[in-house]
Motif scaffolding. Structure first.
Motif, PDB file in Angstrom:
ATOM      1  N   PHE A  55       0.826  -1.206   0.000  1.00 33.26           N
ATOM      2  CA  PHE A  55       0.000   0.000   0.000  1.00 33.26           C
ATOM      3  C   PHE A  55       0.862   1.258   0.000  1.00 33.26           C
ATOM      4  O   PHE A  55       0.548   2.228  -0.689  1.00 33.26           O
ATOM      5  N   ALA A  56       1.950   1.233   0.729  1.00 32.82           N
ATOM      6  CA  ALA A  56       2.866   2.373   0.712  1.00 32.82           C
ATOM      7  C   ALA A  56       3.505   2.515  -0.668  1.00 32.82           C
ATOM      8  O   ALA A  56       3.612   3.619  -1.212  1.00 32.82           O
ATOM      9  N   ASP A  57       3.885   1.409  -1.267  1.00 33.87           N
ATOM     10  CA  ASP A  57       4.544   1.426  -2.567  1.00 33.87           C
ATOM     11  C   ASP A  57       3.553   1.744  -3.693  1.00 33.87           C
ATOM     12  O   ASP A  57       3.966   2.191  -4.767  1.00 33.87           O
ATOM     13  N   LEU A  58       2.284   1.548  -3.443  1.00 31.90           N
ATOM     14  CA  LEU A  58       1.264   1.897  -4.432  1.00 31.90           C
ATOM     15  C   LEU A  58       1.337   3.389  -4.754  1.00 31.90           C
ATOM     16  O   LEU A  58       1.165   3.804  -5.897  1.00 31.90           O
ATOM     17  N   LYS A  59       1.635   4.204  -3.765  1.00 30.71           N
ATOM     18  CA  LYS A  59       1.796   5.647  -3.965  1.00 30.71           C
ATOM     19  C   LYS A  59       2.918   5.923  -4.962  1.00 30.71           C
ATOM     20  O   LYS A  59       2.779   6.762  -5.862  1.00 30.71           O
ATOM     21  N   VAL A  60       4.023   5.222  -4.830  1.00 34.41           N
ATOM     22  CA  VAL A  60       5.151   5.392  -5.744  1.00 34.41           C
ATOM     23  C   VAL A  60       4.740   5.007  -7.163  1.00 34.41           C
ATOM     24  O   VAL A  60       5.002   5.740  -8.123  1.00 34.41           O
ATOM     25  N   ALA A  61       4.083   3.861  -7.297  1.00 31.67           N
ATOM     26  CA  ALA A  61       3.665   3.378  -8.619  1.00 31.67           C
ATOM     27  C   ALA A  61       2.675   4.338  -9.270  1.00 31.67           C
ATOM     28  O   ALA A  61       2.812   4.684 -10.450  1.00 31.67           O
ATOM     29  N   ILE A  62       1.682   4.787  -8.518  1.00 30.97           N
ATOM     30  CA  ILE A  62       0.653   5.669  -9.078  1.00 30.97           C
ATOM     31  C   ILE A  62       1.238   7.034  -9.445  1.00 30.97           C
ATOM     32  O   ILE A  62       0.895   7.597 -10.498  1.00 30.97           O
ATOM     33  N   THR A  63       2.127   7.547  -8.633  1.00 27.43           N
ATOM     34  CA  THR A  63       2.776   8.815  -8.967  1.00 27.43           C
ATOM     35  C   THR A  63       3.538   8.684 -10.283  1.00 27.43           C
ATOM     36  O   THR A  63       3.446   9.549 -11.164  1.00 27.43           O
ATOM     37  N   GLY A  64       4.263   7.600 -10.436  1.00 28.30           N
ATOM     38  CA  GLY A  64       4.997   7.364 -11.680  1.00 28.30           C
ATOM     39  C   GLY A  64       4.073   7.211 -12.872  1.00 28.30           C
ATOM     40  O   GLY A  64       4.318   7.784 -13.945  1.00 28.30           O
ATOM     41  N   ILE A  65       2.989   6.458 -12.695  1.00 33.16           N
ATOM     42  CA  ILE A  65       2.021   6.240 -13.772  1.00 33.16           C
ATOM     43  C   ILE A  65       1.402   7.556 -14.205  1.00 33.16           C
ATOM     44  O   ILE A  65       1.332   7.871 -15.407  1.00 33.16           O
ATOM     45  N   GLU A  66       0.929   8.331 -13.250  1.00 29.73           N
ATOM     46  CA  GLU A  66       0.239   9.577 -13.601  1.00 29.73           C
ATOM     47  C   GLU A  66       1.191  10.597 -14.211  1.00 29.73           C
ATOM     48  O   GLU A  66       0.811  11.312 -15.148  1.00 29.73           O
ATOM     49  N   THR A  67       2.418  10.645 -13.752  1.00 32.70           N
ATOM     50  CA  THR A  67       3.415  11.537 -14.342  1.00 32.70           C
ATOM     51  C   THR A  67       3.695  11.118 -15.787  1.00 32.70           C
ATOM     52  O   THR A  67       3.718  11.954 -16.695  1.00 32.70           O
ATOM     53  N   LEU A  68       3.897   9.842 -15.994  1.00 31.48           N
ATOM     54  CA  LEU A  68       4.172   9.301 -17.332  1.00 31.48           C
ATOM     55  C   LEU A  68       3.017   9.560 -18.291  1.00 31.48           C
ATOM     56  O   LEU A  68       3.208  10.091 -19.392  1.00 31.48           O
ATOM     57  N   LEU A  69       1.812   9.185 -17.884  1.00 31.53           N
ATOM     58  CA  LEU A  69       0.668   9.304 -18.789  1.00 31.53           C
ATOM     59  C   LEU A  69       0.252  10.752 -19.017  1.00 31.53           C
ATOM     60  O   LEU A  69      -0.225  11.099 -20.101  1.00 31.53           O
ATOM     61  N   ARG A  70       0.444  11.608 -18.037  1.00 31.61           N
ATOM     62  CA  ARG A  70       0.160  13.038 -18.241  1.00 31.61           C
ATOM     63  C   ARG A  70       1.078  13.574 -19.344  1.00 31.61           C
ATOM     64  O   ARG A  70       0.640  14.264 -20.257  1.00 31.61           O
ATOM     65  N   ALA A  71       2.350  13.213 -19.275  1.00 30.99           N
ATOM     66  CA  ALA A  71       3.321  13.698 -20.263  1.00 30.99           C
ATOM     67  C   ALA A  71       3.100  13.074 -21.637  1.00 30.99           C
ATOM     68  O   ALA A  71       3.195  13.753 -22.660  1.00 30.99           O
ATOM     69  N   ARG A  72       2.795  11.792 -21.691  1.00 30.63           N
ATOM     70  CA  ARG A  72       2.721  11.093 -22.983  1.00 30.63           C
ATOM     71  C   ARG A  72       1.350  11.166 -23.639  1.00 30.63           C
ATOM     72  O   ARG A  72       1.235  11.252 -24.840  1.00 30.63           O
ATOM     73  N   VAL A  73       0.288  11.105 -22.846  1.00 33.63           N
ATOM     74  CA  VAL A  73      -1.067  11.005 -23.403  1.00 33.63           C
ATOM     75  C   VAL A  73      -1.885  12.272 -23.156  1.00 33.63           C
ATOM     76  O   VAL A  73      -2.829  12.539 -23.877  1.00 33.63           O
ATOM     77  N   ASP A  74      -1.527  13.034 -22.152  1.00 33.24           N
ATOM     78  CA  ASP A  74      -2.260  14.243 -21.766  1.00 33.24           C
ATOM     79  C   ASP A  74      -3.734  13.912 -21.513  1.00 33.24           C
ATOM     80  O   ASP A  74      -4.635  14.498 -22.116  1.00 33.24           O
ATOM     81  N   TYR A  75      -3.965  12.974 -20.617  1.00 32.46           N
ATOM     82  CA  TYR A  75      -5.328  12.541 -20.305  1.00 32.46           C
ATOM     83  C   TYR A  75      -6.104  13.624 -19.569  1.00 32.46           C
ATOM     84  O   TYR A  75      -5.528  14.484 -18.899  1.00 32.46           O
ATOM     85  N   ALA A  76      -7.438  13.543 -19.670  1.00 33.69           N
ATOM     86  CA  ALA A  76      -8.323  14.452 -18.933  1.00 33.69           C
ATOM     87  C   ALA A  76      -8.696  13.852 -17.583  1.00 33.69           C
ATOM     88  O   ALA A  76      -8.859  14.556 -16.590  1.00 33.69           O
ATOM     89  N   ARG A  77      -8.855  12.543 -17.549  1.00 31.08           N
ATOM     90  CA  ARG A  77      -9.170  11.783 -16.336  1.00 31.08           C
ATOM     91  C   ARG A  77      -8.396  10.466 -16.432  1.00 31.08           C
ATOM     92  O   ARG A  77      -7.922  10.087 -17.491  1.00 31.08           O
ATOM     93  N   ILE A  78      -8.336   9.776 -15.313  1.00 27.22           N
ATOM     94  CA  ILE A  78      -7.705   8.457 -15.320  1.00 27.22           C
ATOM     95  C   ILE A  78      -8.554   7.524 -14.480  1.00 27.22           C
ATOM     96  O   ILE A  78      -9.047   7.906 -13.422  1.00 27.22           O
ATOM     97  N   ASN A  79      -8.771   6.310 -14.974  1.00 29.02           N
ATOM     98  CA  ASN A  79      -9.566   5.318 -14.256  1.00 29.02           C
ATOM     99  C   ASN A  79      -8.675   4.153 -13.844  1.00 29.02           C
ATOM    100  O   ASN A  79      -7.862   3.674 -14.641  1.00 29.02           O
TER     101      ASN A  79
END
Length: 145
Positions: A55-79
């Motif tokens: 659960f603690a490491d989930l924060k690390v994974a999600i931060t990385g995912i959202e940073t990556l996808l914001r830069a590459r895909v420029d999403y409006a929302r994420i599910n």
């Protein structure tokens, strides 16, 4: 050793990144551009079975995912969808959402479910080679602070 769910989603060829507890894989069937699968490394088949460290490491994974996808895909929302009916090990389908289709290497990736629920059945199926190449592209962009 990866669990069967990770293998089903193409591990190791679809590996984008990994943290201490999680594997971040490219989803070979892309309902939207940049769709991923976040798979826990264990054999756990219930979210409550995960160790506290997951659960603690989930924060690390999600931060990385959202940073990556914001830069590459420029999403409006994420599910984040936890759909463990067919593939039993703890995992989330990560679906970036957007109104305007995205184009990647000449292929158009529309969000057929926008603005409602993701339309997982409407997807671009990447070949093994395309999935591996796109995973490598995303891996090169992965940053976790």
């Amino acid at each position: 050793m990866p669990n069967a769910t990770a293998v089903k989603f193409g591990y190791p060829n679809t590996l984008v990144a990994e943290t201490a507890e999680w594997l971040i894989l490219l989803r070979p069937q892309q309902p939207t551009l940049g769709s991923l699968v976040l798979v826990h490394r264990s054999e756990a088949t219930a979210f409550s079975e995960l160790p506290a460290a997951a659960f603690a490491d989930l924060k690390v994974a999600i931060t990385g995912i959202e940073t990556l996808l914001r830069a590459r895909v420029d999403y409006a929302r994420i599910n984040y969808l936890m759909l463990m009916m067919v593939d039993p090990h703890v995992h989330f389908h990560v679906i970036p959402r957007y109104e305007i289709p995205r184009v990647h290497h000449g292929q158009t990736f529309a969000d057929a479910g926008w603005p409602g629920q993701p339309a997982l059945a409407s997807h671009v199926a990447l070949s093994e080679e395309e999935a591996h190449a796109f995973a490598a592209e995303l891996a090169a962009l992965w940053r976790v602070s």
